[in-house]
Design a protein around this motif. Structure first.
Motif: not given
Length: 299
Positions: A147-150, A160-166, A203-206
């Motif tokens: 259902v997703g990834v982070y 801490y920086l968290t980037h989730p994606m559905d 996407q998150g590294y931005k």
């Protein structure tokens, strides 16, 4: 007549000087990486066939690993040489991307995880780790569909920086992939979870502190790496930087101000001036005439 192994070995060892000239990480040694590259190609007959048909692609792939600063060491699983579109490409794993981010100083630590429908995943405060609970030894069928990834990383400031994606957002990016749209075998069909994690990291590294090595690695994967993930560029709304005024033009600018062609404020608006240059203007230009005090005081 030279064998395929001898030809490819000669090609790889022939680029030693160019390898060293573009090397971005001194811990990467040519002898070791050349050995790893030859080992990878000799273990796969199809890869060796592609390498012989496009020898320049082998040279380019090995040179790129030096420029990016990643190792082909199979024990670390950071990068590989793989056949794609009739050429040999350098493939960087999601672990490789995180390794580059850490080694280049962008982050101190990071991990990327798949989230399935029966997992518990919750975001916490901005500077805290997310909550992700599941039974690690359950079969994937019991945990449910993806259902997703982070990706979560720890910065140099210990935040801490968290980037989730559905998963729909990930698949929307996949839909823009030329390799996936072709219907042929590609990383999206052979290594789905790997690509899901890579997409999230890209996407998150931005939002992470920028480093040239990480930018170069991701740009390579999206272009010459053959993955075909075309990320939509974000519009940059940052005002363009003003050009710096060179010292040799200060005198001419002062003459123009004295001649009434323009004023000092127009120079400041157009150019970036340092402190010494501002002093040169203030010393050379006449001070504004103060208005005469004409107030009347009755006797």
């Amino acid at each position: 007549m030279a064998t395929s192994l001898e030809v490819i070995t000669g090609d790889i060892w022939g680029i030693r000087d160019s390898f060293d000239s573009v090397l971005s990480d001194n811990s990467i040694k040519f002898e070791r990486e050349a050995g790893f590259a030859i080992q990878i190609l000799t273990k796969n007959d199809y890869a060796m066939k592609i390498a012989m048909g496009n020898r320049q692609s082998v040279v380019d792939a090995v040179t790129n690993l030096a420029a990016i600063g990643i190792s082909l060491n199979p024990a670390r699983k950071l990068a590989y040489l793989v056949p794609r579109k009739s050429e040999i490409c350098l493939d960087i794993s999601y672990l490789g991307l995180l390794d580059i981010a850490i080694e280049s100083g962008s982050i101190k630590w990071g991990q990327c995880r798949i989230v399935r429908e029966h997992d518990l995943f919750e975001l916490n405060k901005m500077d805290e780790l997310p909550t992700h609970k599941y039974k690690p030894f359950d079969k994937k069928e019991l945990r449910g569909e993806i259902v997703g990834v982070y990706v979560v990383v720890k910065t140099k400031d210990d935040d801490y920086l968290t980037h989730p994606m559905d998963i729909d957002s990930v698949y929307a990016i996949r839909a823009r992939s030329e390799s996936f749209k072709s219907g042929k075998s590609c990383p999206w069909t052979t290594d789905l979870e790997e690509m899901i994690k890579k997409t999230c990291i890209k996407q998150g590294y931005k939002m992470w502190p920028k480093t040239e090595r990480l930018d170069q690695a991701i740009h390579y994967l999206n272009t010459d790496g053959g993955e075909g993930i075309q990320m939509q560029e974000e519009k940059d709304i940052t005002p363009p930087a003003k050009p710096k005024l060179q010292d040799k033009y200060i005198k001419k600018a002062i003459e123009g101000i004295l001649a009434g062609e323009y004023d000092l404020q127009s120079i400041i608006d157009k150019y970036e001036l340092n402190e010494n240059q501002l002093k040169m203007f203030t010393v050379a230009l006449p001070k504004p005439v103060e208005a005469e005090d004409v107030s009347y005081t009755p006797e």
